[in-house]
Design a protein around this motif. Structure first.
Motif, short mmCIF file in Angstrom:
data_model
loop_
_atom_site.label_atom_id
_atom_site.label_comp_id
_atom_site.label_asym_id
_atom_site.label_seq_id
_atom_site.Cartn_x
_atom_site.Cartn_y
_atom_site.Cartn_z
N ALA A 49 0.81 -1.21 0.00
CA ALA A 49 0.00 0.00 0.00
C ALA A 49 0.85 1.27 0.00
CB ALA A 49 -0.93 0.01 1.21
N LEU A 50 2.17 1.12 0.11
CA LEU A 50 3.07 2.26 0.25
C LEU A 50 4.00 2.43 -0.93
CD1 LEU A 50 4.31 1.42 3.86
CD2 LEU A 50 2.49 3.00 3.26
N LYS A 51 4.50 3.63 -1.07
CA LYS A 51 5.67 3.91 -1.92
C LYS A 51 6.83 4.11 -0.96
CE LYS A 51 3.59 4.93 -5.99
NZ LYS A 51 3.58 3.92 -7.00
N VAL A 52 8.04 3.95 -1.45
CA VAL A 52 9.21 4.16 -0.60
C VAL A 52 10.24 4.98 -1.38
CG1 VAL A 52 10.26 1.95 -1.24
CG2 VAL A 52 10.90 3.05 0.91
N ALA A 53 10.87 5.92 -0.66
CA ALA A 53 11.92 6.74 -1.25
C ALA A 53 13.16 6.65 -0.37
CB ALA A 53 11.47 8.19 -1.36
N VAL A 54 14.30 6.62 -1.03
CA VAL A 54 15.59 6.59 -0.34
C VAL A 54 16.43 7.75 -0.87
CG1 VAL A 54 17.66 5.24 0.15
CG2 VAL A 54 15.46 4.07 -0.14
N ASN A 55 16.87 8.58 0.05
CA ASN A 55 17.68 9.74 -0.33
C ASN A 55 17.00 10.56 -1.41
OD1 ASN A 55 19.58 8.74 1.54
ND2 ASN A 55 20.52 7.47 -0.05
N ALA A 56 15.68 10.79 -1.22
CA ALA A 56 14.85 11.64 -2.08
C ALA A 56 14.59 11.05 -3.47
CB ALA A 56 15.42 13.05 -2.19
N GLN A 57 14.78 9.74 -3.65
CA GLN A 57 14.51 9.07 -4.92
C GLN A 57 13.60 7.87 -4.67
OE1 GLN A 57 15.84 9.91 -8.04
NE2 GLN A 57 16.68 11.73 -7.07
N PHE A 58 12.51 7.76 -5.44
CA PHE A 58 11.67 6.57 -5.31
C PHE A 58 12.52 5.34 -5.55
CE2 PHE A 58 8.18 9.58 -6.13
CZ PHE A 58 7.39 9.28 -5.02
N SER A 59 12.20 4.26 -4.84
CA SER A 59 13.06 3.08 -4.88
C SER A 59 12.22 1.81 -4.92
CB SER A 59 13.95 3.08 -3.64
OG SER A 59 14.84 2.00 -3.68
N ALA A 60 12.86 0.73 -5.37
CA ALA A 60 12.25 -0.61 -5.34
C ALA A 60 12.41 -1.17 -3.93
CB ALA A 60 12.93 -1.52 -6.35
N TRP A 61 11.48 -2.02 -3.52
CA TRP A 61 11.49 -2.59 -2.17
C TRP A 61 12.68 -3.50 -1.92
CZ3 TRP A 61 8.75 -1.10 1.89
CH2 TRP A 61 7.63 -0.30 1.67
N ASP A 62 13.28 -4.04 -2.97
CA ASP A 62 14.40 -4.97 -2.75
C ASP A 62 15.76 -4.27 -2.70
OD1 ASP A 62 14.50 -4.31 -5.45
OD2 ASP A 62 14.73 -6.37 -6.14
N ARG A 63 15.75 -2.93 -2.73
CA ARG A 63 17.01 -2.18 -2.69
C ARG A 63 17.75 -2.46 -1.38
NH1 ARG A 63 19.32 2.07 -0.31
NH2 ARG A 63 20.47 3.63 -1.49
N PRO A 64 19.04 -2.73 -1.47
CA PRO A 64 19.84 -2.94 -0.25
C PRO A 64 19.96 -1.66 0.56
CG PRO A 64 21.04 -3.70 -2.20
CD PRO A 64 19.83 -2.95 -2.68
N LEU A 65 20.01 -1.79 1.87
CA LEU A 65 20.21 -0.64 2.75
C LEU A 65 21.68 -0.29 2.84
CD1 LEU A 65 17.88 -1.56 5.75
CD2 LEU A 65 17.39 -0.08 3.80
N ARG A 66 21.95 1.01 2.98
CA ARG A 66 23.32 1.49 3.16
C ARG A 66 23.36 2.42 4.36
NH1 ARG A 66 22.29 1.99 -2.40
NH2 ARG A 66 23.37 0.40 -3.61
N ASP A 67 24.47 2.41 5.07
CA ASP A 67 24.64 3.31 6.21
C ASP A 67 24.33 4.74 5.80
OD1 ASP A 67 25.19 2.15 8.64
OD2 ASP A 67 27.36 2.14 8.36
#
Length: 80
Positions: A49-67
């Motif tokens: 039900a959500l969208k997700v953004a990382v560092n102000a860019q929309f992202s795929a749910w399987d994107r790896p996390l970074r410090d």
């Protein structure tokens, strides 16, 4: 452990009881992180039900996390 910065809006902010937090997590993807947060804060919305953004860019749910990532889970918007 990865350190991420989280920002919450609307329903998620209400359920988390905060608009932001910094979290040390063992999650390796955005999907795993959100499931951890659902358990931690009792989020009622499914990831689908959500969208997700990382560092102000929309992202795929399987994107790896970074410090140092800044992550925003974006709930559906109701308008009028």
């Amino acid at each position: 452990m990865t350190v991420v910065n989280l920002q919450y809006y609307a329903q998620l902010r209400e359920q988390a009881g905060a608009s932001s937090e910094q979290l040390h997590t063992a999650a390796t993807s955005l999907q795993e992180l959100y499931e951890e947060l659902r358990t931690r804060h009792g989020f009622s919305l499914a990831a689908e039900a959500l969208k997700v953004a990382v560092n102000a860019q929309f992202s795929a749910w399987d994107r790896p996390l970074r410090d140092g990532d800044t992550i925003v889970f974006i709930p559906p918007v109701a308008g009028g």
